[in-house]
Design a protein around this motif. Sequence first.
Motif, mmCIF file in Angstrom:
data_model
loop_
_atom_site.group_PDB
_atom_site.id
_atom_site.type_symbol
_atom_site.label_atom_id
_atom_site.label_comp_id
_atom_site.label_asym_id
_atom_site.label_seq_id
_atom_site.Cartn_x
_atom_site.Cartn_y
_atom_site.Cartn_z
ATOM 1 N N THR A 127 48.823 23.241 58.152
ATOM 2 C CA THR A 127 47.725 22.303 58.319
ATOM 3 C C THR A 127 46.525 22.773 57.518
ATOM 4 O OG1 THR A 127 48.462 21.776 60.554
ATOM 5 C CG2 THR A 127 46.191 21.231 60.011
ATOM 6 N N LYS A 128 45.950 21.874 56.749
ATOM 7 C CA LYS A 128 44.735 22.193 56.011
ATOM 8 C C LYS A 128 43.562 22.065 56.971
ATOM 9 C CE LYS A 128 42.455 21.516 51.661
ATOM 10 N NZ LYS A 128 42.534 22.814 51.047
ATOM 11 N N ARG A 129 42.728 23.097 57.001
ATOM 12 C CA ARG A 129 41.559 23.082 57.888
ATOM 13 C C ARG A 129 40.458 22.214 57.302
ATOM 14 N NH1 ARG A 129 39.843 28.599 60.339
ATOM 15 N NH2 ARG A 129 38.795 27.136 61.704
ATOM 16 N N LYS A 130 39.803 21.505 58.155
ATOM 17 C CA LYS A 130 38.654 20.679 57.787
ATOM 18 C C LYS A 130 37.430 21.315 58.443
ATOM 19 C CE LYS A 130 41.380 17.470 56.052
ATOM 20 N NZ LYS A 130 41.713 17.451 54.686
ATOM 21 N N ARG A 131 36.875 22.339 57.791
ATOM 22 C CA ARG A 131 35.802 23.136 58.390
ATOM 23 C C ARG A 131 34.560 22.321 58.720
ATOM 24 N NH1 ARG A 131 37.271 28.449 58.513
ATOM 25 N NH2 ARG A 131 38.911 29.040 57.072
ATOM 26 N N ILE A 132 34.221 21.338 57.885
ATOM 27 C CA ILE A 132 33.037 20.516 58.179
ATOM 28 C C ILE A 132 33.278 19.700 59.447
ATOM 29 C CG2 ILE A 132 31.624 18.575 57.363
ATOM 30 C CD1 ILE A 132 31.977 19.733 54.527
ATOM 31 N N MET A 133 34.464 19.126 59.574
ATOM 32 C CA MET A 133 34.770 18.363 60.790
ATOM 33 C C MET A 133 34.787 19.267 62.019
ATOM 34 S SD MET A 133 34.817 15.265 59.956
ATOM 35 C CE MET A 133 35.329 14.652 61.540
ATOM 36 N N GLU A 134 35.313 20.495 61.851
ATOM 37 C CA GLU A 134 35.267 21.455 62.965
ATOM 38 C C GLU A 134 33.822 21.728 63.382
ATOM 39 O OE1 GLU A 134 39.041 24.493 62.750
ATOM 40 O OE2 GLU A 134 37.326 24.944 61.479
ATOM 41 N N ALA A 135 32.966 21.997 62.409
ATOM 42 C CA ALA A 135 31.569 22.323 62.711
ATOM 43 C C ALA A 135 30.877 21.179 63.437
ATOM 44 C CB ALA A 135 30.823 22.683 61.422
ATOM 45 N N ILE A 136 31.128 19.951 62.984
ATOM 46 C CA ILE A 136 30.534 18.785 63.653
ATOM 47 C C ILE A 136 31.049 18.677 65.080
ATOM 48 C CG2 ILE A 136 30.481 16.248 63.659
ATOM 49 C CD1 ILE A 136 30.511 16.467 60.527
ATOM 50 N N PHE A 138 32.298 21.051 66.993
ATOM 51 C CA PHE A 138 31.814 22.160 67.812
ATOM 52 C C PHE A 138 30.341 21.983 68.170
ATOM 53 C CE2 PHE A 138 35.081 25.111 65.557
ATOM 54 C CZ PHE A 138 36.125 24.409 66.142
ATOM 55 N N LYS A 139 29.556 21.394 67.258
ATOM 56 C CA LYS A 139 28.124 21.195 67.523
ATOM 57 C C LYS A 139 27.910 20.148 68.618
ATOM 58 C CE LYS A 139 23.707 20.044 65.576
ATOM 59 N NZ LYS A 139 22.851 19.994 64.445
ATOM 60 N N PHE A 140 28.619 19.020 68.498
ATOM 61 C CA PHE A 140 28.382 17.920 69.431
ATOM 62 C C PHE A 140 29.261 17.977 70.685
ATOM 63 C CE2 PHE A 140 26.721 16.328 65.402
ATOM 64 C CZ PHE A 140 25.433 15.986 65.818
#
Length: 149
Positions: A127-136, A138-140
Amino acid sequence: MTITDRAAIENVLHASAEAWAAGDGTAYGACFTSDASYVTWIGTPYHGCDEIAASHQALFAQFLKGTKLAVDIAEIRFYGPDAAVVSTTGDVYKGARPAPEKFSKTQTYTVVREADGQWRIAAFHNTKRKRIMEAISFKFAPKTAPQPR
């Protein structure tokens, strides 16, 4: 579930990376069971060591020519004496190996000890990680963040 089993599992994953670096589809496929399932990060499914070998030989000749495979084992969990699930992070790269915190993929391997006593990969999912989506996420929704290990 011994140190020897753990080392044998690590060895089969390292052997797959060595075969990849050599551009050797046959050796890469030999790391898998005859009925293995394999899902690439773009979602392409392959079945069996022969199909995995042939498809990767074609990839090594073209899109993946001259690449190497980084595999960092995060966890090995045994499910009886002849089966384990291995969680890894990794990447395909050329040149210098990227630092582990820069790896763009997360993989799950199911490995089994076959009748000949050898550990082989029975299933692989990348699976390719989507770090920006993870950060969003985790933030919200902080409770979606995995617990530190």
